[in-house]
Write a protein that holds these residues in place. Structure first.
Motif, PDB file in Angstrom:
ATOM      1  N   GLU A  12      42.140  34.852 -87.916  1.00  0.00           N
ATOM      2  CA  GLU A  12      43.738  34.081 -87.651  1.00  0.00           C
ATOM      3  C   GLU A  12      43.418  34.054 -86.207  1.00  0.00           C
ATOM      4  O   GLU A  12      44.024  32.769 -85.818  1.00  0.00           O
ATOM      5  CB  GLU A  12      44.616  35.546 -87.583  1.00  0.00           C
ATOM      6  CG  GLU A  12      44.708  35.216 -88.961  1.00  0.00           C
ATOM      7  CD  GLU A  12      46.347  36.646 -89.204  1.00  0.00           C
ATOM      8  OE1 GLU A  12      46.441  36.407 -90.776  1.00  0.00           O
ATOM      9  OE2 GLU A  12      47.177  36.542 -88.488  1.00  0.00           O
ATOM     10  N   ILE A  13      42.359  34.676 -85.031  1.00  0.00           N
ATOM     11  CA  ILE A  13      42.326  34.333 -83.808  1.00  0.00           C
ATOM     12  C   ILE A  13      41.786  32.516 -83.336  1.00  0.00           C
ATOM     13  O   ILE A  13      40.861  32.590 -84.087  1.00  0.00           O
ATOM     14  CB  ILE A  13      41.895  35.249 -83.189  1.00  0.00           C
ATOM     15  CG1 ILE A  13      42.947  36.709 -83.235  1.00  0.00           C
ATOM     16  CG2 ILE A  13      42.152  35.181 -81.334  1.00  0.00           C
ATOM     17  CD1 ILE A  13      42.592  37.538 -82.336  1.00  0.00           C
ATOM     18  N   PRO A  14      42.764  31.932 -83.273  1.00  0.00           N
ATOM     19  CA  PRO A  14      42.025  30.722 -82.873  1.00  0.00           C
ATOM     20  C   PRO A  14      41.388  30.431 -81.271  1.00  0.00           C
ATOM     21  O   PRO A  14      41.293  31.576 -80.467  1.00  0.00           O
ATOM     22  CB  PRO A  14      43.218  29.634 -82.130  1.00  0.00           C
ATOM     23  CG  PRO A  14      44.294  30.506 -82.225  1.00  0.00           C
ATOM     24  CD  PRO A  14      44.055  32.030 -83.077  1.00  0.00           C
ATOM     25  N   ASP A  15      40.283  30.188 -81.987  1.00  0.00           N
ATOM     26  CA  ASP A  15      38.919  29.981 -80.208  1.00  0.00           C
ATOM     27  C   ASP A  15      39.175  28.759 -79.935  1.00  0.00           C
ATOM     28  O   ASP A  15      38.716  28.238 -79.885  1.00  0.00           O
ATOM     29  CB  ASP A  15      37.399  29.620 -81.002  1.00  0.00           C
ATOM     30  CG  ASP A  15      36.427  30.015 -79.940  1.00  0.00           C
ATOM     31  OD1 ASP A  15      35.397  30.278 -80.835  1.00  0.00           O
ATOM     32  OD2 ASP A  15      37.083  30.585 -79.012  1.00  0.00           O
ATOM     33  N   PHE A  16      39.730  29.054 -78.799  1.00  0.00           N
ATOM     34  CA  PHE A  16      39.388  27.597 -77.724  1.00  0.00           C
ATOM     35  C   PHE A  16      38.565  26.701 -77.419  1.00  0.00           C
ATOM     36  O   PHE A  16      38.528  26.045 -77.624  1.00  0.00           O
ATOM     37  CB  PHE A  16      40.622  28.086 -76.479  1.00  0.00           C
ATOM     38  CG  PHE A  16      39.481  28.516 -74.957  1.00  0.00           C
ATOM     39  CD1 PHE A  16      39.258  29.893 -75.441  1.00  0.00           C
ATOM     40  CD2 PHE A  16      38.563  27.965 -74.535  1.00  0.00           C
ATOM     41  CE1 PHE A  16      38.447  30.673 -74.288  1.00  0.00           C
ATOM     42  CE2 PHE A  16      37.803  28.112 -73.163  1.00  0.00           C
ATOM     43  CZ  PHE A  16      38.221  29.947 -73.126  1.00  0.00           C
ATOM     44  N   LYS A  17      37.275  27.827 -77.638  1.00  0.00           N
ATOM     45  CA  LYS A  17      36.278  26.769 -77.757  1.00  0.00           C
ATOM     46  C   LYS A  17      35.668  25.799 -78.619  1.00  0.00           C
ATOM     47  O   LYS A  17      34.710  24.985 -78.688  1.00  0.00           O
ATOM     48  CB  LYS A  17      35.099  28.072 -77.713  1.00  0.00           C
ATOM     49  CG  LYS A  17      34.801  28.705 -76.586  1.00  0.00           C
ATOM     50  CD  LYS A  17      34.491  27.865 -75.394  1.00  0.00           C
ATOM     51  CE  LYS A  17      32.848  27.656 -75.081  1.00  0.00           C
ATOM     52  NZ  LYS A  17      32.557  26.779 -74.008  1.00  0.00           N
ATOM     53  N   ARG A  91      46.281  22.165 -76.807  1.00  0.00           N
ATOM     54  CA  ARG A  91      46.679  22.936 -78.032  1.00  0.00           C
ATOM     55  C   ARG A  91      48.485  22.731 -77.944  1.00  0.00           C
ATOM     56  O   ARG A  91      48.980  22.780 -77.133  1.00  0.00           O
ATOM     57  CB  ARG A  91      46.170  24.460 -78.176  1.00  0.00           C
ATOM     58  CG  ARG A  91      44.396  23.982 -77.616  1.00  0.00           C
ATOM     59  CD  ARG A  91      43.581  25.175 -78.467  1.00  0.00           C
ATOM     60  NE  ARG A  91      44.388  26.630 -77.193  1.00  0.00           N
ATOM     61  CZ  ARG A  91      43.929  28.241 -77.800  1.00  0.00           C
ATOM     62  NH1 ARG A  91      43.083  28.257 -79.037  1.00  0.00           N
ATOM     63  NH2 ARG A  91      44.263  29.452 -77.371  1.00  0.00           N
TER      64      ARG A  91
ATOM     65  N   TYR B 486      28.938  37.157 -72.840  1.00  0.00           N
ATOM     66  CA  TYR B 486      29.824  35.407 -72.509  1.00  0.00           C
ATOM     67  C   TYR B 486      30.965  35.996 -73.849  1.00  0.00           C
ATOM     68  O   TYR B 486      31.664  35.893 -74.162  1.00  0.00           O
ATOM     69  CB  TYR B 486      28.735  34.484 -72.675  1.00  0.00           C
ATOM     70  CG  TYR B 486      29.688  33.422 -72.680  1.00  0.00           C
ATOM     71  CD1 TYR B 486      29.498  32.322 -74.068  1.00  0.00           C
ATOM     72  CD2 TYR B 486      31.013  32.895 -71.654  1.00  0.00           C
ATOM     73  CE1 TYR B 486      30.097  30.670 -73.775  1.00  0.00           C
ATOM     74  CE2 TYR B 486      31.576  31.683 -71.685  1.00  0.00           C
ATOM     75  CZ  TYR B 486      31.272  30.944 -73.037  1.00  0.00           C
ATOM     76  OH  TYR B 486      32.166  29.623 -72.963  1.00  0.00           O
ATOM     77  N   LEU B 490      34.828  35.988 -74.909  1.00  0.00           N
ATOM     78  CA  LEU B 490      35.661  34.618 -74.891  1.00  0.00           C
ATOM     79  C   LEU B 490      36.315  35.195 -76.421  1.00  0.00           C
ATOM     80  O   LEU B 490      37.432  35.186 -76.260  1.00  0.00           O
ATOM     81  CB  LEU B 490      34.386  34.108 -75.873  1.00  0.00           C
ATOM     82  CG  LEU B 490      34.439  32.279 -75.087  1.00  0.00           C
ATOM     83  CD1 LEU B 490      33.310  31.673 -76.265  1.00  0.00           C
ATOM     84  CD2 LEU B 490      35.174  31.827 -74.741  1.00  0.00           C
ATOM     85  N   ASN B 494      39.992  34.959 -76.357  1.00  0.00           N
ATOM     86  CA  ASN B 494      41.348  34.012 -77.523  1.00  0.00           C
ATOM     87  C   ASN B 494      42.341  35.122 -77.970  1.00  0.00           C
ATOM     88  O   ASN B 494      43.418  34.563 -77.690  1.00  0.00           O
ATOM     89  CB  ASN B 494      40.342  33.879 -78.005  1.00  0.00           C
ATOM     90  CG  ASN B 494      39.287  33.120 -78.285  1.00  0.00           C
ATOM     91  OD1 ASN B 494      40.491  31.922 -77.401  1.00  0.00           O
ATOM     92  ND2 ASN B 494      38.243  32.605 -78.675  1.00  0.00           N
ATOM     93  N   PHE B 495      41.697  36.620 -77.783  1.00  0.00           N
ATOM     94  CA  PHE B 495      42.460  37.285 -78.233  1.00  0.00           C
ATOM     95  C   PHE B 495      43.979  38.183 -77.637  1.00  0.00           C
ATOM     96  O   PHE B 495      45.381  37.528 -77.673  1.00  0.00           O
ATOM     97  CB  PHE B 495      42.137  39.141 -78.879  1.00  0.00           C
ATOM     98  CG  PHE B 495      42.542  40.100 -78.923  1.00  0.00           C
ATOM     99  CD1 PHE B 495      43.541  40.835 -78.038  1.00  0.00           C
ATOM    100  CD2 PHE B 495      43.169  40.508 -79.956  1.00  0.00           C
ATOM    101  CE1 PHE B 495      44.275  41.733 -78.335  1.00  0.00           C
ATOM    102  CE2 PHE B 495      44.134  41.498 -80.727  1.00  0.00           C
ATOM    103  CZ  PHE B 495      44.634  42.425 -79.396  1.00  0.00           C
ATOM    104  N   LEU B 497      45.212  35.556 -75.332  1.00  0.00           N
ATOM    105  CA  LEU B 497      46.010  34.833 -75.028  1.00  0.00           C
ATOM    106  C   LEU B 497      46.789  34.112 -76.716  1.00  0.00           C
ATOM    107  O   LEU B 497      48.311  33.948 -76.820  1.00  0.00           O
ATOM    108  CB  LEU B 497      44.813  33.211 -75.297  1.00  0.00           C
ATOM    109  CG  LEU B 497      44.451  32.546 -73.919  1.00  0.00           C
ATOM    110  CD1 LEU B 497      43.159  32.067 -73.786  1.00  0.00           C
ATOM    111  CD2 LEU B 497      45.561  32.242 -73.272  1.00  0.00           C
ATOM    112  N   TYR B 498      46.414  34.587 -77.442  1.00  0.00           N
ATOM    113  CA  TYR B 498      46.790  34.612 -78.983  1.00  0.00           C
ATOM    114  C   TYR B 498      48.285  35.888 -79.123  1.00  0.00           C
ATOM    115  O   TYR B 498      49.211  35.094 -79.735  1.00  0.00           O
ATOM    116  CB  TYR B 498      45.554  35.048 -80.402  1.00  0.00           C
ATOM    117  CG  TYR B 498      46.966  35.145 -81.239  1.00  0.00           C
ATOM    118  CD1 TYR B 498      46.343  36.358 -82.110  1.00  0.00           C
ATOM    119  CD2 TYR B 498      47.183  33.763 -82.618  1.00  0.00           C
ATOM    120  CE1 TYR B 498      47.610  36.192 -83.059  1.00  0.00           C
ATOM    121  CE2 TYR B 498      47.222  33.914 -83.825  1.00  0.00           C
ATOM    122  CZ  TYR B 498      47.961  35.442 -84.092  1.00  0.00           C
ATOM    123  OH  TYR B 498      47.853  35.382 -84.926  1.00  0.00           O
TER     124      TYR B 498
END
Lengths: 197, 508
Positions: A12-17, A91, B486, B490, B494-495, B497-498
């Motif tokens: 569920e967690i979007p990956d900004f990459k 985004r 790395y 990442l 992401n976590f 930020l989410y």
């Protein structure tokens, strides 16, 4: 490394990459080269001039020039190889920015943390009709995000989108008294940012 | 309406002249210490020029006093319109207006001069900056209390919902216990023995480095003067004999360490003398200091990072140090953090739950720094080490320097290994925990929703070996965790930020 015990589904967690990022204007490369060239010309002339007026051993002169050339060489490599990496992406809830060759940084700033937005244009940028978008957060000034070398349309589109979302967030969090603290820190920060340029 | 009328521009109490004067004199002595005292050690100087020297000093003192008087005359404050105003300055004039709704803190303080002269310092602060915006150096206590009450009334009129206790606190206390404000209860109070424990367990490297700095500036100076007085050529007799006795060097170093230790203990004990922490609803009032009495408020909403520092000695003595960083417009230095030293575990738990609404026992997911972090530390230290080695080689010769150098390298290996092992970042549902320290163990906690922005930084080597530095910005500055893998870093970014973007909580 398991996130599962935090009751979060990793999918569920979007990956900004995974976001496709867009590059900045190509004309900005010229800006970078000019701002490299001018100091280069000035600094390279100084040791020569000093050598002409006050003589010191040629060996020192060669030593100084070697060091200077190495320094400028590295910054040239940084410009040439680093420019293609300058990209940004938007985004739903945040903005992504990456840049750098020798030191590559990928920054993400959530819109709701943006205190205010400025579109700036220094003299060099004005020549090429480019702008810089600066996002101020409540973190220290080094945490402010600057996207250099974009067109005025892109800058304004970004600014509008950011402010729109930031305002929606204000309405949600504006309920309690601590929002007074928030406004005051925002003002303090913006005043010190403006005076620091 | 109070007893005093502040609607007209007011001067502070006349004793303010002396406060300003003494502060200025101390500042000048600090700055020109060597210029004043060095000439006195020269015999020629003492015989011929001394009188003029004294005359010059006297003139300077008089001028300083005159300037203090002018500053006093030009320092006027008043309550006017919807703000509290201050006009000050002789050459650099300044006018500060603080609207009532911007007043965040009203503090009454007493440093040692103010205590001697029986006046009180009055400060009005706004949000963000660490320094008080209006600082009145000398008021009679009843005037100060009346001014404070009048200002509080004004604040209450513009912000009717405000809890006045969050703005101000009890008057500066003496060191004996006083009756507490009705809604407060005490979190902790340091008795003298605990203060002593804090002193001996603090980071004495700081005291040592201060001492070394001081010694190194005096070192040559002392030998020069002594050789003049005693007609001995120190270079010949002394310096050439020293290297022959390695034991002398060790004894000297041990003596320096002991002195550094002593200085640290004393300075820490003076700084945190009489530490008292009161809890008033969601905020904490902190008071400490022997020479300079500090009063600060820790506000739950303004708090960004809570840092807990411990070391083997502290663990043995059952105490910790807790530092709070609040929202500020500039990066906070260690000195600007509010320190609760000598705090024990149960007090930490109480404090933690008050600030975060969560128990300190949480389930975290950890990410450790890579062993490569040690390489980076060694590289950084090699510069200083190289220079020190060259210096030692000059004075002590190759054998001695190599031996000492080897010892230092061994110590650095241990310290860097510990630094690498203790460096990590971790997340739970609502918190971020960052580990650091080497000989000491440093743990930082911050609420996930208080993050401002995050970035990942990779230098050219890290781009090759797939590692990165994670940098997290809060409203009190930045936190950096070095050399994380790395792809995992990442995931953490992401976590964070989410959850940050989906939280409705404010960072202040």
């Amino acid at each position: 490394m398991e996130f599962s015990n935090l009751q979060v589904n990793l999918d569920e967690i979007p990956d900004f990459k995974s976001v496709v990022l867009q590059p900045i204007s190509n004309k900005y490369k010229s800006v970078l080269w000019i701002s490299w060239l001018i100091p280069f010309l000035i600094v390279m002339l100084i040791p020569g001039a000093v050598f002409y007026f006050l003589s010191f051993p040629l060996l020192y002169l060669l030593g100084i020039y070697t060091v200077l050339i190495i320094v400028f060489l590295f910054s040239a490599i940084e410009i040439h190889k680093g420019f293609p990496r300058r990209k940004f992406g938007v985004r739903e809830l945040d903005i992504i920015h990456q840049k750098g060759f020798f030191v590559f940084t990928e920054t993400v700033v959530p819109f709701k943390r943006v205190q205010h937005v400025e579109i700036k244009q220094g003299p060099l940028l004005r020549v090429f009709n480019l702008y810089a978008l600066k996002l101020y957060t409540a973190g220290a000034s080094t945490g402010d995000l600057v996207i250099n070398g974009i067109s005025i349309e892109t800058a304004q589109k970004l600014k509008t989108k950011i402010l729109q979302i930031a305002e929606n967030e204000e309405i949600i969090t504006d309920k309690n008294q601590s929002s007074q603290d928030l406004k005051q820190v925002e003002e303090e920060k913006s005043n010190s940012d403006i005076s620091n340029g | 309406m109070g007893k005093y009328d502040f609607s007209e521009p007011q001067l502070q109490d006349f004793r303010g002249i002396f406060i300003i004067f003494f502060a200025d004199v101390i500042r000048k002595i600090r700055r020109y210490f060597f210029a004043i005292f060095i000439p006195l050690l020269n015999e020629n100087f003492r015989t011929f020029v001394f009188n003029y020297f004294i005359l010059a000093i006297a003139v300077l003192v008089l001028l300083t006093f005159g300037y203090a008087y002018l500053l006093f005359k030009h320092f006027k404050f008043q309550i006017k319109g919807h703000s509290f105003q201050l006009n000050q300055g002789v050459i650099k004039r300044s006018n500060v207006e603080i609207p009532f709704e911007r007043i965040q803190n009203i503090n009454l303080e007493q440093n040692i001069f103010q205590r001697v002269l029986n006046v009180v310092g009055f400060q009005v602060e706004t949000a963000g900056e660490g320094n008080a915006e209006i600082n009145i150096k000398a008021l009679r206590r009843e005037v100060a209390v009346d001014l404070k009450n009048q200002l509080l009334e004004e604040v209450k009129q513009v912000k009717p919902n405000i809890d006045l206790d969050s703005i101000t606190k009890a008057e500066p206390s003496s060191y004996s216990t006083e009756s507490l404000p009705s809604k407060a209860n005490k979190l902790m109070e340091l008795d003298f023995f605990s203060l002593f424990k804090v002193g001996i367990s603090s980071n004495f490297l700081k005291g040592l480095s201060l001492l070394l700095l001081f010694i190194s500036t005096l070192f040559n100076f002392i030998f020069d003067i002594l050789s003049h007085f005693l007609a001995i050529d120190f270079e010949e007799d002394f310096f050439n004999r020293i290297p022959e006795t390695l034991t002398f060097v060790f004894v000297f170093i041990l003596f320096m360490l002991f002195l550094g230790f002593l200085i640290t203990v004393l300075s820490v004990m003076v700084k945190y003398f009489g530490l008292r922490v009161l809890r008033i609803k969601d905020n904490f009032e902190v008071e400490y200091g022997l020479i300079k009495r500090i009063n600060q408020v820790i506000k739950k909403s303004k708090t960004q990072v809570v840092e807990i520092d411990t070391n083997p000695i502290k663990k043995w003595l059952n105490i910790n140090s807790l530092f709070v960083s609040q929202a500020s417009s500039v990066q906070l230095s260690d000195a600007q953090k509010i320190g609760l030293v000598g705090i024990n575990s149960s007090q930490i738990n109480t404090f933690f739950e008050a600030i975060f609404d969560l128990s300190i026992q949480q389930s975290f997911v950890y990410l450790q720094s890579s062993y490569r972090y040690m390489i980076r530390l060694f590289l950084r230290q090699s510069v200083v080490f190289g220079i020190a080695f060259l210096v030692g080689y000059q004075f002590l010769g190759l054998a001695q320097t190599s031996f000492i150098g080897l010892l230092i390298i061994l110590i650095l290996c241990l310290v860097n290994f510990l630094a690498y092992k203790k460096s990590y970042v971790s997340v739970s549902r609502d918190l971020i925990k960052i580990g650091g320290g080497s000989i000491n163990t440093n743990t930082k906690y911050l609420a996930l929703h208080k993050v401002q922005s995050i970035y990942l930084k990779r230098n050219i080597f890290q781009q090759f070996n797939n590692h990165a530095d994670l940098v997290i910005y809060t409203a009190s500055g930045r936190e950096e965790i070095n050399y994380l893998p790395y792809s995992e870093a990442l995931k953490f970014q992401n976590f964070i930020l989410y959850h940050l973007e989906r939280s409705n909580e404010s960072w202040i």
